[in-house]
Write a protein that holds these residues in place. Structure first.
Motif, PDB file in Angstrom:
ATOM      1  N   PRO A   1       0.803  -1.207   0.000  1.00  0.00           N
ATOM      2  CA  PRO A   1       0.000   0.000   0.000  1.00  0.00           C
ATOM      3  C   PRO A   1       0.844   1.269   0.000  1.00  0.00           C
ATOM      4  O   PRO A   1       1.957   1.286   0.490  1.00  0.00           O
ATOM      5  N   LEU A   2       0.252   2.313  -0.591  1.00  0.00           N
ATOM      6  CA  LEU A   2       0.742   3.673  -0.454  1.00  0.00           C
ATOM      7  C   LEU A   2      -0.367   4.464   0.238  1.00  0.00           C
ATOM      8  O   LEU A   2      -1.518   4.015   0.285  1.00  0.00           O
ATOM      9  N   TYR A   3      -0.039   5.651   0.693  1.00  0.00           N
ATOM     10  CA  TYR A   3      -1.060   6.576   1.184  1.00  0.00           C
ATOM     11  C   TYR A   3      -2.185   6.659   0.136  1.00  0.00           C
ATOM     12  O   TYR A   3      -1.912   6.678  -1.074  1.00  0.00           O
ATOM     13  N   GLY A   4      -3.443   6.692   0.571  1.00  0.00           N
ATOM     14  CA  GLY A   4      -4.578   6.578  -0.340  1.00  0.00           C
ATOM     15  C   GLY A   4      -4.555   7.540  -1.509  1.00  0.00           C
ATOM     16  O   GLY A   4      -4.820   7.163  -2.659  1.00  0.00           O
ATOM     17  N   CYS A   5      -4.204   8.795  -1.258  1.00  0.00           N
ATOM     18  CA  CYS A   5      -4.246   9.771  -2.339  1.00  0.00           C
ATOM     19  C   CYS A   5      -3.057   9.604  -3.294  1.00  0.00           C
ATOM     20  O   CYS A   5      -3.163   9.898  -4.487  1.00  0.00           O
ATOM     21  N   SER A   6      -1.922   9.105  -2.793  1.00  0.00           N
ATOM     22  CA  SER A   6      -0.794   8.800  -3.681  1.00  0.00           C
ATOM     23  C   SER A   6      -1.185   7.675  -4.633  1.00  0.00           C
ATOM     24  O   SER A   6      -0.909   7.722  -5.836  1.00  0.00           O
TER      25      SER A   6
END
Ligand code: PLP
Length: 418
Positions: free
Chosen positions: A141-146
């Motif tokens: 995962p990455l930060y949601g907006c990234s």
């Protein structure tokens, strides 16, 4: 790690200084000579010059390599002296030549993506398209907006998602960037940055170091070319500044300054001041909050109402945990802890990633990346650990305990997250 000396870059000073010392002094080296103690806040948007030939030369120089102009900055979008102090200090802490600050973490990531070289134009039916896509390999995962920015291709990027073991196969001749987070938001999954940098070869690696901070990990020393921060989080540290920063070599920093100039995602000087001030307590805050988090992670792991606890090997102040009961109930019952998105502040925050921070990610992609609908993310602050535990304990109160052997464990979260 906080006793380590900072910086591969030693162009300015001679004796290397410890991270705790840099945190307090970097970006302030000239103050005593100026008869100042606190850094001044320069709110100027423009700078007077009676010599427009010299100003033209400075603008030309900026257009060539994006270097900070000698003398006053011309206009606030080219640079700001107060923001530059924060940039200098963060570069020292991350051990890079330079750093470039932006209005938010997302503005910083956007600038990196825009600064990547375009691949060769693809031709379709004899007509060649204006510009090729920039290919990015990224690990979830990455930060949601990234994740959203890459998946939606908003900035003309094409992304291949993979796990760390698949990076080599995902690389293409036109790959311009590999992007990772470690520990990752929100699962706290960790990866071996040195190993990842090795398989990237000549393709630049961007490591989002928001969760670890340079106190726990300096990705540039492991081979990452770009180190990204949502400075909104630990660097600011008090929940009152929105900011982003990229630590990197001076050549790429020049490109980033040119992008920042052209697209306008500049950081306000007051935010630059608050960030510099935040850095001075960063090592102390991260160490104290991490001690709290390690203790809370231990208590959560021993609690029969908690199904799983994720706490990074390198430590830190973030915990992710899954409850047997309804995570929404836990969020609704906290009193000392604040139910809110974001992290890295002096006070403790809790949120439900599937509903909030990672809501924008497609549900299957989100679950595939280990972000279960039962996961809660806790950003541990500086309160007394027993007070924090008392609040979590009462918030978990209604949650059912570990199912007895033989009965089926519930495997879907409560309502409202579909
Ligand atoms: C919050 C966050 C971002 C985005 O930063 P903003 O300052 O909110 O734009 C990027 N990466 C990580 C890991 C984050 O937690």
């Amino acid at each position: 790690m906080d006793t380590a000396t900072t910086g591969a870059y030693d162009g300015v000073r001679t004796a290397p200084r410890a991270l705790a010392t840099e945190a307090v002094h970097a970006g302030r080296d000239d103050l005593a000579r100026q008869g100042l103690h606190a850094p001044p806040i320069d709110l100027s948007t423009t700078y007077p010059s009676y010599d427009s030939r010299a100003e033209a030369a400075r603008i030309d120089a900026f257009a060539t390599d994006g270097a900070d102009p000698d003398g006053p900055p011309v206009y606030g979008r080219l640079g700001n002296p107060t923001v530059a102090r924060f940039e200098t200090a963060l570069a020292r802490l991350e051990g890079t030549e330079s750093a470039v600050a932006f209005a938010s973490g997302m503005a910083a990531l956007s600038a990196v993506l825009l600064a990547l070289p375009h691949s060769r134009p693809r031709s379709s039916g004899g007509t060649s398209m204006a510009a090729g896509l920039r290919h990015v390999v990224a690990v979830r995962p990455l930060y949601g907006c990234s994740d959203h920015l890459l998946t939606a291709g908003l900035l003309g990027t094409e992304v291949t998602w993979t796990d760390p073991a698949g990076i080599t196969d995902a690389l293409r001749p036109d790959t311009g960037l590999v992007m990772v987070e470690s520990p990752a938001n929100p699962t706290l999954a960790e990866l071996d940055l040195r190993a990842v940098a090795h398989v990237c070869g000549p393709v630049p690696l961007l490591a989002d170091n928001t969760f670890a901070t340079p106190v726990l990990q300096r990705p540039a020393a492991h081979g990452a070319r770009f180190v990204l921060h949502s400075a909104t989080k630990y660097l600011g540290g008090h929940g009152d500044v929105l900011a982003g920063v990229v630590a990197c070599d001076e050549e790429f920093a020049g490109r980033l300054r040119q992008i920042r100039f052209a697209t306008g995602g500049v950081l306000h000087p007051l935010a630059g001041y608050l960030l510099l001030r935040g850095l001075s307590t960063l090592p102390v805050r991260v160490r104290a909050a991490s001690a709290n988090a390690a203790e809370l992670a231990r208590r959560l792991a021993a609690d029969p109402r908690v199904a799983r606890v994720h706490y990074p090997r390198i430590g830190g102040a973030m915990i992710a945990f899954e409850v047997y009961g309804d995570p929404h109930e836990v969020v609704s019952r906290v009193r000392l802890v604040t139910p809110a998105v974001s992290l890295g502040s002096v006070d403790t925050l809790i949120q439900h990633p599937a509903s909030i921070s990672h809501r924008i990610v497609d549900a299957d992609d989100r679950r595939g990346a280990g972000v279960s609908d039962r996961l809660l993310r806790l950003s541990v602050g500086l309160e007394d650990v027993d007070d924090l535990w008392a609040d979590l304990d009462q918030a978990l109160c209604a949650a059912p305990e570990r199912p007895v052997a033989g009965s089926a464990a519930r495997d879907t979260a409560g309502t409202g997250t579909a």
